[in-house]
Scaffold this motif. Structure first.
Motif, mmCIF file in Angstrom:
data_model
loop_
_atom_site.group_PDB
_atom_site.id
_atom_site.type_symbol
_atom_site.label_atom_id
_atom_site.label_comp_id
_atom_site.label_asym_id
_atom_site.label_seq_id
_atom_site.Cartn_x
_atom_site.Cartn_y
_atom_site.Cartn_z
ATOM 1 N N UNK A 148 0.994 -1.150 -0.129
ATOM 2 C CA UNK A 148 0.093 -0.076 -0.072
ATOM 3 C C UNK A 148 0.890 1.198 0.037
ATOM 4 N N UNK A 149 2.086 1.244 0.569
ATOM 5 C CA UNK A 149 2.910 2.311 0.732
ATOM 6 C C UNK A 149 3.582 2.668 -0.651
ATOM 7 N N UNK A 150 3.918 1.520 -1.272
ATOM 8 C CA UNK A 150 4.441 1.753 -2.812
ATOM 9 C C UNK A 150 3.241 2.403 -3.627
ATOM 10 N N UNK A 151 2.070 1.888 -3.574
ATOM 11 C CA UNK A 151 1.202 2.386 -4.471
ATOM 12 C C UNK A 151 0.631 3.823 -4.065
ATOM 13 N N UNK A 152 0.676 4.137 -3.075
ATOM 14 C CA UNK A 152 0.561 5.457 -2.533
ATOM 15 C C UNK A 152 1.552 6.319 -3.179
ATOM 16 N N UNK A 153 2.759 6.028 -3.141
ATOM 17 C CA UNK A 153 3.755 6.888 -3.813
ATOM 18 C C UNK A 153 3.549 7.141 -5.336
ATOM 19 N N UNK A 154 2.958 5.733 -5.950
ATOM 20 C CA UNK A 154 3.145 5.974 -7.303
ATOM 21 C C UNK A 154 1.772 6.641 -7.729
ATOM 22 N N UNK A 155 0.850 6.825 -7.001
ATOM 23 C CA UNK A 155 -0.362 7.683 -7.231
ATOM 24 C C UNK A 155 0.044 9.054 -6.967
ATOM 25 N N UNK A 156 0.722 9.372 -5.921
ATOM 26 C CA UNK A 156 1.213 10.609 -5.858
ATOM 27 C C UNK A 156 2.095 11.200 -6.879
ATOM 28 N N UNK A 157 2.868 10.726 -7.309
ATOM 29 C CA UNK A 157 3.898 10.676 -8.225
ATOM 30 C C UNK A 157 3.265 11.072 -9.647
ATOM 31 N N UNK A 158 2.598 10.220 -9.999
ATOM 32 C CA UNK A 158 1.662 10.279 -11.238
ATOM 33 C C UNK A 158 0.538 11.033 -11.220
ATOM 34 N N UNK A 159 0.150 11.595 -9.979
ATOM 35 C CA UNK A 159 -1.026 12.407 -9.880
ATOM 36 C C UNK A 159 -2.380 11.752 -10.670
ATOM 37 N N UNK A 160 -2.511 10.246 -10.198
ATOM 38 C CA UNK A 160 -3.537 9.726 -10.639
ATOM 39 C C UNK A 160 -4.195 8.931 -9.571
ATOM 40 N N UNK A 161 -5.298 8.516 -9.695
ATOM 41 C CA UNK A 161 -6.276 7.815 -8.478
ATOM 42 C C UNK A 161 -6.722 6.419 -8.909
ATOM 43 N N UNK A 162 -6.166 5.974 -9.798
ATOM 44 C CA UNK A 162 -6.553 4.506 -10.295
ATOM 45 C C UNK A 162 -5.312 3.748 -10.548
#
Ligand code: AMP
Length: 143
Positions: free
Chosen positions: A89-103
């Motif tokens: 969950x920590x990894x994907x929180x970072x991915x979503x934040x960096x990519x600025x997307x919610x899916x």
């Protein structure tokens, strides 16, 4: 918490559409299902893109009412970032934040096996943090 655990509780179904489905069709599916994004798949079932409410807003802003009759492929993002069932969950929180997307589609051996929204992330991350707080309070009380 890993993605596999989230998929176990929320399910593995993913709303998909085809390249030629119209933006009108996509908008109506997003509305009926109360979701924010649809994965676009090709003939072979391969993930070719993702289209979210944000893309539809952009198309309407750029093309007005004509946007509704355009094909999904004209509005989708082709460079889809995905994760695996083993991602945390920590990894994907970072991915979503960096990519600025919610899916974030979950892809396993080239097969789409689920999708995680920012709502799922918030729900499970909050639960995780609450568990930690409860455990720490326990240590403090007994220590
Ligand atoms: P969202 O915040 O998910 O509504 O998406 C914002 C923008 O990012 C839109 O242009 C989407 O097409 C795009 N997008 C959403 N999810 C992904 C993803 N997993 N990989 C790449 N682009 C995405």
């Amino acid at each position: 918490v890993i993605i596999e655990q989230i998929l176990k509780s929320k399910g593995r179904s993913v709303m998909t559409a085809r390249h030629n489905d119209s933006i009108h069709e996509i908008a109506s599916r997003l509305s009926h299902r109360k979701i924010g994004a649809i994965v676009i798949v090709g003939d072979n079932g391969k993930v070719d893109g993702i289209i979210s409410e944000r893309d539809i807003i952009r198309l309407v802003a750029e093309h007005g009412a004509q946007a509704l009759s355009m094909p999904a492929s004209d509005g989708m993002t082709r460079n889809v970032v995905s994760c695996s069932s083993a991602s945390t969950i920590e990894e994907i929180m970072e991915t979503m934040t960096n990519g600025r997307f919610r899916h974030l589609p979950v892809i396993e051996d080239g097969v789409l096996v689920g999708i995680i929204s920012i709502g799922d992330v918030v729900k499970h991350h909050t639960a995780e943090v609450e568990l930690e707080v409860t455990a720490m309070r326990g240590y403090l009380a007994t220590g």
